[in-house]
Design a protein around this motif. Structure first.
Motif, PDB file in Angstrom:
ATOM      1  N   ASP A  57      -7.286 -48.642 -19.113  1.00  0.00           N
ATOM      2  CA  ASP A  57      -7.373 -47.220 -19.439  1.00  0.00           C
ATOM      3  C   ASP A  57      -7.314 -46.986 -20.949  1.00  0.00           C
ATOM      4  OD1 ASP A  57      -7.537 -46.653 -16.789  1.00  0.00           O
ATOM      5  OD2 ASP A  57      -5.418 -46.094 -16.541  1.00  0.00           O
ATOM      6  N   THR A  58      -6.608 -47.857 -21.676  1.00  0.00           N
ATOM      7  CA  THR A  58      -6.497 -47.684 -23.133  1.00  0.00           C
ATOM      8  C   THR A  58      -7.632 -48.384 -23.879  1.00  0.00           C
ATOM      9  OG1 THR A  58      -5.035 -49.599 -23.290  1.00  0.00           O
ATOM     10  CG2 THR A  58      -4.004 -47.416 -23.088  1.00  0.00           C
ATOM     11  N   GLY A  59      -8.582 -48.957 -23.170  1.00  0.00           N
ATOM     12  CA  GLY A  59      -9.734 -49.561 -23.826  1.00  0.00           C
ATOM     13  C   GLY A  59      -9.529 -51.027 -24.171  1.00  0.00           C
ATOM     14  N   ARG A  60      -8.524 -51.629 -23.657  1.00  0.00           N
ATOM     15  CA  ARG A  60      -8.273 -53.052 -23.946  1.00  0.00           C
ATOM     16  C   ARG A  60      -8.646 -53.893 -22.728  1.00  0.00           C
ATOM     17  NH1 ARG A  60      -2.286 -53.264 -25.951  1.00  0.00           N
ATOM     18  NH2 ARG A  60      -2.796 -55.466 -26.116  1.00  0.00           N
ATOM     19  N   GLU A  61      -9.886 -53.733 -22.280  1.00  0.00           N
ATOM     20  CA  GLU A  61     -10.369 -54.455 -21.094  1.00  0.00           C
ATOM     21  C   GLU A  61     -10.341 -55.981 -21.312  1.00  0.00           C
ATOM     22  OE1 GLU A  61     -12.486 -52.212 -22.580  1.00  0.00           O
ATOM     23  OE2 GLU A  61     -12.478 -50.516 -21.189  1.00  0.00           O
ATOM     24  N   ARG A  95      -3.919 -52.042 -15.354  1.00  0.00           N
ATOM     25  CA  ARG A  95      -4.624 -50.757 -15.250  1.00  0.00           C
ATOM     26  C   ARG A  95      -4.432 -49.967 -16.550  1.00  0.00           C
ATOM     27  NH1 ARG A  95      -2.674 -49.310 -10.521  1.00  0.00           N
ATOM     28  NH2 ARG A  95      -4.299 -50.358  -9.368  1.00  0.00           N
ATOM     29  N   ARG A  96      -3.228 -49.997 -17.131  1.00  0.00           N
ATOM     30  CA  ARG A  96      -2.969 -49.297 -18.393  1.00  0.00           C
ATOM     31  C   ARG A  96      -3.806 -49.903 -19.530  1.00  0.00           C
ATOM     32  NH1 ARG A  96       2.337 -49.053 -16.417  1.00  0.00           N
ATOM     33  NH2 ARG A  96       2.928 -50.937 -17.536  1.00  0.00           N
ATOM     34  N   LEU A  97      -3.917 -51.270 -19.531  1.00  0.00           N
ATOM     35  CA  LEU A  97      -4.742 -51.919 -20.555  1.00  0.00           C
ATOM     36  C   LEU A  97      -6.195 -51.460 -20.453  1.00  0.00           C
ATOM     37  CD1 LEU A  97      -3.418 -55.608 -20.581  1.00  0.00           C
ATOM     38  CD2 LEU A  97      -3.231 -53.941 -22.425  1.00  0.00           C
TER      39      LEU A  97
END
Length: 197
Positions: free
Chosen positions: A42-46, A38-40
């Motif tokens: 949210d930081t744009g690292r889908e 989820r953090r990835l």
């Protein structure tokens, strides 16, 4: 970095949110691992999150494939053991049937011998050319040959060999089982009487 398609993004979010309504397998992850994904996102690292989900999915698929292979091997071993047990059981039944058949054939042969009035032992062993005769068999043949009415021809028919073979065996038995005469005493006790004459 590649961008995810909308379908890939929806699958990724379904994995993160543990949405079971989707029609693809969701790999098992702990709560901490889902939070990291989820953090990835949210930081744009889908894309990194997507690759992690795919890697875990491949690991889960490999593990399930390995479990299926192990189950198949165990089933094969069980089937082989059952097949071997059936084969052993069938062999035992066949041996029992063969021994029962041999016993009934021997009993029939004994009855036929008795009805035929044979003088020798019931069910005398049939011999073939070149068969070795044991001492016991030679003694039995020798005893049978001195019975009243016994001829070499009858004995030959009884044992399944030629008359000449019976004669040769009887001669060997006579030599082999001959009782030895006591040795003569030298000088003879009547030696003085012999000298006077």
């Amino acid at each position: 970095m590649s961008r995810l398609t909308s379908q890939q993004l929806s699958r990724l979010l379904a994995v993160i949110n543990v949405d079971t309504s989707v029609n693809f397998p969701i790999p098992y992850m702990t709560v901490e691992e889902r939070d990291a994904l989820r953090r990835l996102v949210d930081t744009g690292r889908e894309w990194d999150a997507w690759l992690e989900v795919r890697r875990r999915g491949n690991l889960a698929l490999a593990a399930s494939t390995e479990r299926a292979l192990e189950q198949g091997r165990a089933m094969l071993k069980t089937q082989q053991a059952e097949r071997r047990a059936r084969e052993l059981h069938d062999m035992q039944i066949a041996q029992e049937r063969a021994s029962e058949q041999r016993a009934s054939e021997l009993q029939t042969a004994k009855l036929e011998d008795i009805c035929a009035g044979k003088t020798g032992p019931v069910g005398a062993p049939k011999k073939r050319k070149g068969d070795k005769w044991t001492d016991k068999e030679m003694r039995t043949l020798q005893k049978e040959s001195i019975q009243p009415g016994a001829t070499q021809q009858k004995l030959a028919e009884e044992y399944g060999v030629s008359r000449q073979a019976i004669g040769a065996i009887l001669q060997r038995a006579a030599v082999k089982f001959r009782t030895a005469k006591p040795a003569t005493q030298w000088p003879p006790s009547n030696a003085k009487k012999l000298r006077r004459n």
